[in-house]
Design a protein around this motif. Structure first.
Motif, short mmCIF file in Angstrom:
data_model
loop_
_atom_site.label_atom_id
_atom_site.label_comp_id
_atom_site.label_asym_id
_atom_site.label_seq_id
_atom_site.Cartn_x
_atom_site.Cartn_y
_atom_site.Cartn_z
N PHE A 1 0.84 -1.20 0.00
CA PHE A 1 0.00 0.00 0.00
C PHE A 1 0.87 1.25 0.00
O PHE A 1 0.58 2.25 -0.67
N PHE B 1 -4.08 -4.80 -3.16
CA PHE B 1 -5.39 -5.14 -2.63
C PHE B 1 -5.56 -6.64 -2.44
O PHE B 1 -6.24 -7.09 -1.51
N ALA C 1 -8.15 -4.14 2.05
CA ALA C 1 -8.59 -2.74 1.95
C ALA C 1 -7.59 -1.81 2.61
O ALA C 1 -6.85 -2.21 3.52
N PRO C 2 -7.54 -0.55 2.18
CA PRO C 2 -6.62 0.42 2.79
C PRO C 2 -6.92 0.62 4.27
O PRO C 2 -8.08 0.52 4.70
#
Length: 320
Positions: free
Chosen positions: A36, A194, A199-200
Motif C-alpha cells: 500500500f 489489494f 482494503a486500505p
C-alpha cells in the motif's frame, strides 16, 4: 561548476531522498503495509504529473512506458518490500547494492558501453562499503528474501538501462515521461496491494503527511531528477550514485533515531562515498594529434609575378 558536475549533483538528490524512506515509513506510516505504501508513493505522484503536463504517450510509447514503469516501479517496489520483510535491513541493503554490477553487464549488452576494470572495481568497492555501513554480525539469510532482493535490483538496473536506451520522444519533457512511468508502475502495484493486503487502513494526519512526502518529494521530484540524470550520464555513473541511499539512511538513523554509528560504519561510508565519487570521473580522452604543418616556399613579389607569367605561358601553349 561544470555542467556534468551540476547534473551529477542534481541526480544524486534522488538516492539521497530515497535514503529517508525508512525513517518516514517507520515514524509516520501504518505498519505492515509495504505494498500500500508503494502504491501511495507511485500512483498519486504519477497522476499529479499527468495533470500537470497534460501529455499522454503516443504510439510505441504506450508499451515503452508500461515496460519502464513496471521495471522501475511496478516490479521493483513489491520485490524490494518482500526482501525488506524477509531479510534484516542490512542484508537487504547489501543485496540491493549489487545493482551497479547488473547495470555494467546490461549496459554492455544493450547500450554498447564496454565494461571496464574501473567500473567493475568501483561497483564492488561500493558494495563492500555499503556492507560495512549496514551489515550486522549474525544477520540471518533467507533464500526467498535474497532472491527477491536480487530480482528487485535487476529490475531497477534494467529500468536504468532501457531508460537510457529509449530516451524520450521528441518534444516531450522529462516530467511527462516520469508521470507516465509512475502511473504505469502504480497501476501494476494496485491489484497486488489489494489482493495481498486487503482494503486500505484508516489513516491519521501523520500518515497522510508521510504519504504526501513520499509521493511528491520522495517520488515525483526524485524520480524526475533520476530519469533526467540517466539521460545525461552514462548508465554506470548514474547507478553508482545508489550507495548514497543507504549512507543517508544510516546518517538519519543516527541523527534522528539514536542508532549507533561506530568506526566500522564510518569507514564503510567513506569507502562507499569514495567509490561513488570515482564512479563519476570521466575517463581521460587522448589528445588529438597535432595537424601537420605544410611548409610552403615564400617568394618575393617579383619572383611570384614571374611564376604567374610563366604559368600563363604554359597554359597558353597547352591551349594551342
Amino acid at each position: 561548476m561544470s555542467r556534468k558536475a551540476a547534473v551529477t549533483a542534481l541526480t544524486a538528490l534522488a538516492p539521497i531522498s530515497w535514503g529517508s524512506t525508512y525513517f518516514v515509513t517507520t515514524e509516520f506510516l501504518p505498519p505492515d503495509r509495504p505494498l500500500f505504501t508503494g502504491l501511495m508513493r507511485a500512483l498519486p505522484a504519477g497522476l499529479a504529473l499527468l495533470a500537470l503536463t497534460r501529455k499522454l504517450p503516443q504510439g510505441a510509447w504506450w508499451w515503452k512506458s508500461a515496460v519502464l514503469g513496471a521495471l522501475n516501479i511496478g516490479a521493483f517496489f513489491p520485490l524490494l518490500f518482500l526482501a525488506a520483510y524477509r531479510l534484516p535491513g542490512g542484508v537487504a541493503a547489501v543485496v540491493g547494492s549489487v545493482g551497479p554490477l547488473f547495470v555494467v553487464g546490461l549496459a554492455a549488452l544493450f547500450l554498447g558501453e564496454k565494461p571496464t576494470v574501473k567500473a567493475l572495481l568501483t561497483a564492488v568497492t561500493a558494495a563492500f562499503g555499503v556492507s560495512l555501513v549496514v551489515l550486522k554480525a549474525g544477520a540471518a539469510f533467507d533464500l526467498i528474501g535474497v532472491g527477491a532482493g536480487l530480482l528487485s535490483s535487476l529490475s531497477m538496473s534494467a529500468g536504468i538501462v532501457f531508460t537510457k536506451r529509449w530516451g524520450r520522444p521528441e518534444g516531450v519533457g522529462a516530467l511527462a515521461v516520469t508521470g507516465w512511468q509512475l502511473t504505469a508502475g502504480g497501476l501494476v502495484i494496485l491489484p497486488i496491494a489489494f489482493l495481498v493486503e486487503g482494503a486500505p487502513p484508516a489513516l491519521t494526519g501523520a500518515n497522510l503527511a508521510g504519504y504526501a512526502y513520499l509521493a511528491f518529494g520522495n517520488t515525483a521530484i526524485s524520480y524526475f531528477l533520476w530519469f533526467r540524470g540517466i539521460e545525461r550520464l552514462s548508465a554506470s555513473s548514474a547507478t553508482l550514485l545508489g550507495p548514497l541511499s543507504p549512507i543517508t539512511a544510516a546518517v538519519i538513523g543516527w541523527a534522528a533515531l539514536g542508532q549507533a554509528l561506530g568506526g566500522v560504519q564510518v569507514l564503510g561510508m567513506v569507502i562507499a562515498f569514495g567509490a561513488t565519487l570515482v564512479g563519476q570521473l570521466s575517463p581521460r580522452t587522448p589528445k588529438a594529434p597535432e595537424k601537420a604543418v605544410v611548409e610552403t616556399e615564400s617568394f618575393s613579389p617579383a619572383e611570384k609575378n614571374g611564376q604567374e607569367v610563366s604559368m600563363d605561358l604554359e597554359v597558353s601553349a597547352v591551349r594551342r
